[in-house]
Design an enzyme around this catalytic site. Sequence first.
Site, mmCIF file in Angstrom:
data_model
loop_
_atom_site.group_PDB
_atom_site.id
_atom_site.type_symbol
_atom_site.label_atom_id
_atom_site.label_comp_id
_atom_site.label_asym_id
_atom_site.label_seq_id
_atom_site.Cartn_x
_atom_site.Cartn_y
_atom_site.Cartn_z
ATOM 1 N N GLU A 10 9.384 17.037 13.940
ATOM 2 C CA GLU A 10 10.097 16.716 12.698
ATOM 3 C C GLU A 10 9.763 17.753 11.616
ATOM 4 O OE1 GLU A 10 8.852 13.075 10.697
ATOM 5 O OE2 GLU A 10 10.938 12.592 10.266
ATOM 6 N N GLU A 30 8.592 1.893 11.315
ATOM 7 C CA GLU A 30 9.766 2.745 11.041
ATOM 8 C C GLU A 30 9.231 4.158 10.894
ATOM 9 O OE1 GLU A 30 12.780 1.425 11.054
ATOM 10 O OE2 GLU A 30 11.904 -0.542 11.345
ATOM 11 N N LYS A 50 0.887 -1.178 0.000
ATOM 12 C CA LYS A 50 0.000 0.000 0.000
ATOM 13 C C LYS A 50 0.916 1.217 0.000
ATOM 14 C CE LYS A 50 -1.999 3.078 1.708
ATOM 15 N NZ LYS A 50 -1.602 4.403 1.237
ATOM 16 N N CYS A 63 14.119 10.463 6.982
ATOM 17 C CA CYS A 63 13.931 10.185 8.417
ATOM 18 C C CYS A 63 15.234 10.311 9.179
ATOM 19 C CB CYS A 63 13.343 8.797 8.597
ATOM 20 S SG CYS A 63 14.365 7.525 7.835
HETATM 21 P P1 NAD Z 1 2.666 9.060 6.351
HETATM 22 O O1 NAD Z 1 2.629 8.486 7.727
HETATM 23 O O2 NAD Z 1 1.823 10.221 6.056
HETATM 24 O O3 NAD Z 1 2.284 7.942 5.278
HETATM 25 C C1 NAD Z 1 2.983 6.716 5.212
HETATM 26 C C2 NAD Z 1 2.063 5.669 4.621
HETATM 27 O O4 NAD Z 1 1.031 5.388 5.548
HETATM 28 C C3 NAD Z 1 1.365 6.101 3.335
HETATM 29 O O5 NAD Z 1 1.279 4.996 2.467
HETATM 30 C C4 NAD Z 1 -0.005 6.515 3.817
HETATM 31 O O6 NAD Z 1 -0.995 6.435 2.834
HETATM 32 C C5 NAD Z 1 -0.238 5.479 4.887
HETATM 33 N N1 NAD Z 1 -1.227 5.820 5.922
HETATM 34 C C6 NAD Z 1 -1.441 7.015 6.511
HETATM 35 N N2 NAD Z 1 -2.408 6.901 7.454
HETATM 36 C C7 NAD Z 1 -2.789 5.599 7.456
HETATM 37 C C8 NAD Z 1 -3.739 4.846 8.208
HETATM 38 N N3 NAD Z 1 -4.473 5.407 9.154
HETATM 39 N N4 NAD Z 1 -3.861 3.529 7.942
HETATM 40 C C9 NAD Z 1 -3.123 2.931 6.994
HETATM 41 N N5 NAD Z 1 -2.191 3.591 6.255
HETATM 42 C C10 NAD Z 1 -2.030 4.908 6.484
HETATM 43 O O7 NAD Z 1 4.213 9.346 6.050
HETATM 44 P P2 NAD Z 1 4.830 10.019 4.764
HETATM 45 O O8 NAD Z 1 4.491 11.465 4.821
HETATM 46 O O9 NAD Z 1 4.478 9.240 3.544
HETATM 47 O O10 NAD Z 1 6.393 9.792 5.010
HETATM 48 C C11 NAD Z 1 7.161 10.643 5.775
HETATM 49 C C12 NAD Z 1 7.358 10.095 7.179
HETATM 50 O O11 NAD Z 1 7.974 8.800 7.099
HETATM 51 C C13 NAD Z 1 8.296 10.943 8.008
HETATM 52 O O12 NAD Z 1 7.804 11.058 9.310
HETATM 53 C C14 NAD Z 1 9.594 10.141 7.985
HETATM 54 O O13 NAD Z 1 10.470 10.379 9.059
HETATM 55 C C15 NAD Z 1 9.077 8.754 7.983
HETATM 56 N N6 NAD Z 1 10.092 7.827 7.466
HETATM 57 C C16 NAD Z 1 10.686 6.973 8.345
HETATM 58 C C17 NAD Z 1 11.678 6.107 7.906
HETATM 59 C C18 NAD Z 1 12.333 5.139 8.861
HETATM 60 O O14 NAD Z 1 13.031 4.259 8.387
HETATM 61 N N7 NAD Z 1 12.143 5.286 10.162
HETATM 62 C C19 NAD Z 1 12.060 6.116 6.561
HETATM 63 C C20 NAD Z 1 11.425 7.000 5.686
HETATM 64 C C21 NAD Z 1 10.432 7.855 6.152
#
Ligand code: NAD
Length: 494
Positions: free
Chosen positions: A383, A249, A174, A283
């Site tokens: 962040e 993550e 997804k 991240c």
């Molecule tokens: P996000 O949390 O907005 O979305 C991530 C994914 O989750 C997307 O596919 C989104 O559609 C899905 N999603 C959102 N709400 C959901 C729900 N309620 N149920 C199911 N799926 C849901 O994050 P983003 O904006 O896409 O990415 C940026 C974030 O990711 C930053 O906070 C960054 O630090 C983090 N990140 C972490 C790592 C790591 O390895 N720790 C790596 C890359 C990015």
Amino acid sequence: MEKIQNLFINGEWTKPSSEEYLDKYNPTTGELYGKFASASREDVDRSIDSAYDAQKKWERLTSVERSKYLYKLIDLISQDREYLTNILMDEVGKPRVEAEEEVDGVLDQLQYYAEFARKITGDVVEGTKPERIIYQYKVPYGVVLAITPWNFPAAMVARKIGPALISGNTVIIKPSSDTPFVAGWIVEKVRQAGFPPGTVNLITGKGSVIGDYMTSHKKISVITLTGETKTGVQIMKSSSSIMAKLILELGGKAPFIVWKDADLELAARVLMWAKYWNSGQSCIAAERLYVHEDVYDKFINLFIEKTKTLRIGDPRTNDMGPLINSGQLSKVSSFVESAVSEGAKIVFGGGKPQLPDKFSKGFFYMPTILTGVKQNMKIFREEIFGPVIGAMKVSDDFDEVIDLANDSDYGLASYLFTKDISLAMKASREIKFGELYINMPGPEASQGYHTGFRMSGQAGENSKYGVEEYVKVKNVYIDYSKDSTKGEVIPPYT
Ligand code: NAD
């Protein structure tokens, strides 16, 4: 021509049952890039049922047989890598060098996980009597829901499908609605590689329709999410009724410590990467700059000079592209405004860069440096996820600096620049982050365990520990004596 992408369910590209599609915009130009399927709950059910059925057969293959599909996928991606590079530039706005680097990362990760064939081994331990034995098998969980973010949309898919598949699980991917096409392209390569139908599925759509529904679906056994901390919290809640294994993550707020004896030139060069890589949308991006008072002015000036050389604009020909969307742009600029209102000073950047008209609708923000930041300002607590960094002058008390670094809800990556081996070792022991980079840039390696402390997540990815997140230990007890009940406490007791 406008791109249109469907769902991938049970080995076939399928229209969504609602026939509804969502728009994806190019972040560099702000123009429509393509339309992708908005899945309904029925589509979700179909994809999960198909993954569930396929898993029984997939698990029965040997790991070597499973790895052959992964090697085929690696071949197909490498043959067509320029195409993936282009989607990354268009869909995320990544500069070419970074897009190419991400493709390398995809191949490296898939290769790393394919090599785990024959290496996921259990144990045989003694039983409670001489003629008893316990086999501890490492078995797949079942169906994995892999939810990926937009910032490394290809690498995150590889990092999740690799370990899930090699260990005998099947997957529903997804992706983020900001990057559906990168995931779709990889899934098309999965199709071409001939993976059995249902082994890998792709679902795209609105979080409000399918988010909670997917994460509380009884046939899902593992949810691996890379995303924001608040999303992780939400998924913990929604998945509690199914007791799914969670690999989370999440966000980061990396401290970047420059000590008085540091090689300042090296530290500044690494900070250019740690801050401006992917426009700061990483991240492990440096988010809090702590510089020793003796070298503070010199270091900030050096970093400003280097930042001035960054070329911003079309990611195909520049060093830094746009942010992913308009929401991210407003969020980043509001961080700068709030820091200024709390007393910080902009010493470089702030606002939108001057660019040719064709980029006027793009989501660009200037690389921005602020000084005079204090530990409790919003810009040091939450962040940012953009090309903005605040700096704080620190005293000669190294313990205090470690305390400042650890004083965060997040605990993913951290950086230290010093030539003093005692301080480096002290930090290695006392820093409470999943990763510490000493005198070097990231990113994390396939063979390192990528894991966050505190609100940066739980469980982890990469390395043998990351692979083991996808298997459970099943115990089989065997008694090979003639009478297993001999000497046991079994009724009647007299
Ligand atoms: P996000 O949390 O907005 O979305 C991530 C994914 O989750 C997307 O596919 C989104 O559609 C899905 N999603 C959102 N709400 C959901 C729900 N309620 N149920 C199911 N799926 C849901 O994050 P983003 O904006 O896409 O990415 C940026 C974030 O990711 C930053 O906070 C960054 O630090 C983090 N990140 C972490 C790592 C790591 O390895 N720790 C790596 C890359 C990015």
